[in-house]
Scaffold this motif. Structure first.
Motif, mmCIF file in Angstrom:
data_model
loop_
_atom_site.group_PDB
_atom_site.id
_atom_site.type_symbol
_atom_site.label_atom_id
_atom_site.label_comp_id
_atom_site.label_asym_id
_atom_site.label_seq_id
_atom_site.Cartn_x
_atom_site.Cartn_y
_atom_site.Cartn_z
ATOM 1 N N LEU A 178 0.817 -1.214 0.000
ATOM 2 C CA LEU A 178 0.000 0.000 0.000
ATOM 3 C C LEU A 178 0.852 1.266 0.000
ATOM 4 O O LEU A 178 0.640 2.175 -0.804
ATOM 5 C CB LEU A 178 -0.940 -0.006 1.206
ATOM 6 C CG LEU A 178 -2.023 -1.081 1.219
ATOM 7 C CD1 LEU A 178 -2.782 -1.041 2.545
ATOM 8 C CD2 LEU A 178 -2.989 -0.902 0.059
ATOM 9 N N VAL A 179 1.835 1.319 0.896
ATOM 10 C CA VAL A 179 2.611 2.549 1.077
ATOM 11 C C VAL A 179 3.519 2.818 -0.115
ATOM 12 O O VAL A 179 3.738 3.972 -0.493
ATOM 13 C CB VAL A 179 3.430 2.473 2.385
ATOM 14 C CG1 VAL A 179 4.402 3.639 2.501
ATOM 15 C CG2 VAL A 179 2.485 2.455 3.589
ATOM 16 N N HIS A 180 4.039 1.763 -0.746
ATOM 17 C CA HIS A 180 4.979 1.933 -1.843
ATOM 18 C C HIS A 180 4.322 1.846 -3.217
ATOM 19 O O HIS A 180 5.005 1.649 -4.225
ATOM 20 C CB HIS A 180 6.113 0.913 -1.727
ATOM 21 C CG HIS A 180 6.945 1.092 -0.502
ATOM 22 N ND1 HIS A 180 7.707 2.218 -0.268
ATOM 23 C CD2 HIS A 180 7.123 0.304 0.586
ATOM 24 C CE1 HIS A 180 8.324 2.106 0.899
ATOM 25 N NE2 HIS A 180 7.976 0.960 1.442
ATOM 26 N N GLY A 181 3.009 1.998 -3.249
ATOM 27 C CA GLY A 181 2.324 2.040 -4.532
ATOM 28 C C GLY A 181 2.238 0.711 -5.238
ATOM 29 O O GLY A 181 2.094 0.666 -6.462
ATOM 30 N N GLY A 182 2.300 -0.387 -4.488
ATOM 31 C CA GLY A 182 2.240 -1.713 -5.081
ATOM 32 C C GLY A 182 0.836 -2.256 -5.220
ATOM 33 O O GLY A 182 0.645 -3.455 -5.439
ATOM 34 N N GLY A 183 -0.146 -1.394 -5.081
ATOM 35 C CA GLY A 183 -1.530 -1.819 -5.238
ATOM 36 C C GLY A 183 -2.381 -0.642 -5.664
ATOM 37 O O GLY A 183 -1.937 0.504 -5.676
ATOM 38 N N THR A 184 -3.606 -0.928 -6.040
ATOM 39 C CA THR A 184 -4.564 0.095 -6.458
ATOM 40 C C THR A 184 -5.482 0.421 -5.289
ATOM 41 O O THR A 184 -5.904 -0.477 -4.561
ATOM 42 C CB THR A 184 -5.394 -0.411 -7.648
ATOM 43 O OG1 THR A 184 -4.512 -0.808 -8.694
ATOM 44 C CG2 THR A 184 -6.347 0.669 -8.158
ATOM 45 N N ALA A 188 -10.132 -4.720 -5.616
ATOM 46 C CA ALA A 188 -10.751 -5.987 -5.228
ATOM 47 C C ALA A 188 -9.719 -7.097 -5.110
ATOM 48 O O ALA A 188 -9.963 -8.118 -4.462
ATOM 49 C CB ALA A 188 -11.812 -6.380 -6.259
ATOM 50 N N VAL A 189 -8.527 -6.894 -5.702
ATOM 51 C CA VAL A 189 -7.511 -7.944 -5.730
ATOM 52 C C VAL A 189 -7.036 -8.298 -4.334
ATOM 53 O O VAL A 189 -6.865 -9.469 -4.002
ATOM 54 C CB VAL A 189 -6.319 -7.508 -6.616
ATOM 55 C CG1 VAL A 189 -5.178 -8.513 -6.517
ATOM 56 C CG2 VAL A 189 -6.770 -7.349 -8.063
ATOM 57 N N ARG A 191 -8.566 -7.113 -1.410
ATOM 58 C CA ARG A 191 -9.554 -6.599 -0.464
ATOM 59 C C ARG A 191 -9.651 -7.438 0.795
ATOM 60 O O ARG A 191 -9.790 -6.910 1.899
ATOM 61 C CB ARG A 191 -10.917 -6.518 -1.168
ATOM 62 C CG ARG A 191 -11.993 -5.726 -0.456
ATOM 63 C CD ARG A 191 -11.634 -4.326 -0.059
ATOM 64 N NE ARG A 191 -10.528 -3.722 -0.774
ATOM 65 C CZ ARG A 191 -9.850 -2.682 -0.322
ATOM 66 N NH1 ARG A 191 -10.127 -2.159 0.853
ATOM 67 N NH2 ARG A 191 -8.863 -2.159 -1.010
ATOM 68 N N ALA A 192 -9.579 -8.762 0.665
ATOM 69 C CA ALA A 192 -9.717 -9.616 1.848
ATOM 70 C C ALA A 192 -8.571 -9.380 2.821
ATOM 71 O O ALA A 192 -8.790 -9.291 4.042
ATOM 72 C CB ALA A 192 -9.758 -11.090 1.436
ATOM 73 N N GLN A 193 -7.341 -9.261 2.291
ATOM 74 C CA GLN A 193 -6.186 -9.024 3.154
ATOM 75 C C GLN A 193 -6.315 -7.685 3.875
ATOM 76 O O GLN A 193 -6.026 -7.579 5.074
ATOM 77 C CB GLN A 193 -4.882 -9.031 2.355
ATOM 78 C CG GLN A 193 -4.549 -10.348 1.686
ATOM 79 C CD GLN A 193 -4.958 -10.367 0.229
ATOM 80 O OE1 GLN A 193 -6.148 -10.449 -0.070
ATOM 81 N NE2 GLN A 193 -3.996 -10.314 -0.671
ATOM 82 N N VAL A 194 -6.708 -6.651 3.136
ATOM 83 C CA VAL A 194 -6.836 -5.318 3.735
ATOM 84 C C VAL A 194 -7.942 -5.314 4.784
ATOM 85 O O VAL A 194 -7.779 -4.758 5.879
ATOM 86 C CB VAL A 194 -7.108 -4.250 2.655
ATOM 87 C CG1 VAL A 194 -7.412 -2.897 3.300
ATOM 88 C CG2 VAL A 194 -5.915 -4.118 1.712
ATOM 89 N N HIS A 195 -9.054 -5.942 4.468
ATOM 90 C CA HIS A 195 -10.184 -5.984 5.411
ATOM 91 C C HIS A 195 -9.790 -6.685 6.712
ATOM 92 O O HIS A 195 -10.008 -6.149 7.813
ATOM 93 C CB HIS A 195 -11.366 -6.711 4.766
ATOM 94 C CG HIS A 195 -12.531 -6.897 5.688
ATOM 95 N ND1 HIS A 195 -13.418 -5.882 5.997
ATOM 96 C CD2 HIS A 195 -12.945 -7.982 6.408
ATOM 97 C CE1 HIS A 195 -14.329 -6.325 6.846
ATOM 98 N NE2 HIS A 195 -14.055 -7.593 7.117
ATOM 99 N N ASP A 196 -9.196 -7.868 6.590
ATOM 100 C CA ASP A 196 -8.823 -8.623 7.784
ATOM 101 C C ASP A 196 -7.683 -7.936 8.542
ATOM 102 O O ASP A 196 -7.689 -7.889 9.778
ATOM 103 C CB ASP A 196 -8.401 -10.045 7.405
ATOM 104 C CG ASP A 196 -9.572 -10.886 6.920
ATOM 105 O OD1 ASP A 196 -10.732 -10.490 7.142
ATOM 106 O OD2 ASP A 196 -9.321 -11.945 6.311
ATOM 107 N N GLY A 197 -6.707 -7.412 7.802
ATOM 108 C CA GLY A 197 -5.596 -6.724 8.453
ATOM 109 C C GLY A 197 -6.038 -5.495 9.213
ATOM 110 O O GLY A 197 -5.563 -5.230 10.330
ATOM 111 N N THR A 198 -6.969 -4.753 8.632
ATOM 112 C CA THR A 198 -7.487 -3.555 9.295
ATOM 113 C C THR A 198 -8.252 -3.917 10.563
ATOM 114 O O THR A 198 -8.098 -3.269 11.605
ATOM 115 C CB THR A 198 -8.398 -2.771 8.338
ATOM 116 O OG1 THR A 198 -7.652 -2.398 7.175
ATOM 117 C CG2 THR A 198 -8.949 -1.516 8.996
ATOM 118 N N ALA A 199 -9.067 -4.952 10.475
ATOM 119 C CA ALA A 199 -9.832 -5.385 11.651
ATOM 120 C C ALA A 199 -8.903 -5.822 12.779
ATOM 121 O O ALA A 199 -9.112 -5.467 13.951
ATOM 122 C CB ALA A 199 -10.777 -6.523 11.267
#
Length: 229
Positions: A178-184, A188-189, A191-199
């Protein structure tokens, strides 16, 4: 004597901030800086209800403010790996956690999310090192299998500190994406990782900060970039 909160949710960021204001005059400078900085990002993350990418980044900064050591450690002069720093921090907090709040969060509330993250190759650093052409990582699948065995040992032994260090190793890869611009943004690619990591971060970081404030006698290292004249 336990700190008395004015609200029923002692881990709400505003209650933690009130506790910090009440205790800060008696806290050593390194701990004061860590907690003050971490809470500033945690409180900001609390306002970010809909954007999980931004919320994850804010929470990670708050975590980094809480756990990171001094500038020499940040620059790698002592040769410690990031996971070693994670493990030392988590061992300290688990030792302080008399009410087993971290244990309950890891083993009762988020066991499925943690398993999914730990088995996900897209947040496993050697997988990306191989795909980026770095020599020595063609065996990333063997490395992932070895990591799974390590995870299974930690699960079998209920080794909370080791499990957290492995988990945050994966979250660190997500942070880099996320921080180094390696994603959009809002992709949706991942999303599951971001959702679970944020929680996970949103629930664990308040516990970490609360435990730190409850243990001012511990020798907390000076944070990265201390306040200087």
């Amino acid at each position: 004597m336990p700190y008395e909160y004015s609200d029923q949710d002692p881990l709400h960021p505003e209650n933690l901030k009130a506790k910090q204001r009440d205790l800060r005059d008696g806290l050593p400078t390194p701990l004061t800086l860590r907690v003050h900085r971490s809470l500033s990002w945690l409180r900001r993350a609390e306002l970010e209800g809909d954007d999980e990418d931004v919320r994850f980044i804010l929470l990670w900064i708050g975590f980094n403010a809480a756990y990171a050591g001094d500038v020499a450690q940040a620059s790698g002069q002592d040769g410690r790996r990031e996971r070693d720093a994670f493990l030392e921090f988590f061992r300290t907090l688990v030792r302080f956690d008399a009410r087993h709040r971290i244990y309950d969060m890891v083993w009762s509330r988020f066991p499925q999310e943690i398993r999914l993250l730990l088995n996900n190759r897209y947040v496993f650093a050697p997988f990306w090192l191989h795909h980026n052409g770095v020599v020595g990582y063609t065996n990333w699948e063997e490395r992932l299998e070895g990591a799974r065995r390590q995870v299974n040992r930690a699960l079998a032994e209920h080794d909370t500190a080791t499990l957290l260090s492995l988990l945050f190793d994966r979250l660190y890869v997500l942070r880099n994406q996320l921080v180094h611009g390696g994603g959009t943004w809002n992709s949706a690619v991942n999303r599951a990782q971001v959702h679970d990591g944020t929680a996970l971060l949103g629930c664990l970081l308040p516990i970490f900060v609360d435990l730190m404030m409850d243990n001012p006698a511990h020798e907390w290292a000076m944070p990265h970039y201390p306040v200087v004249d």
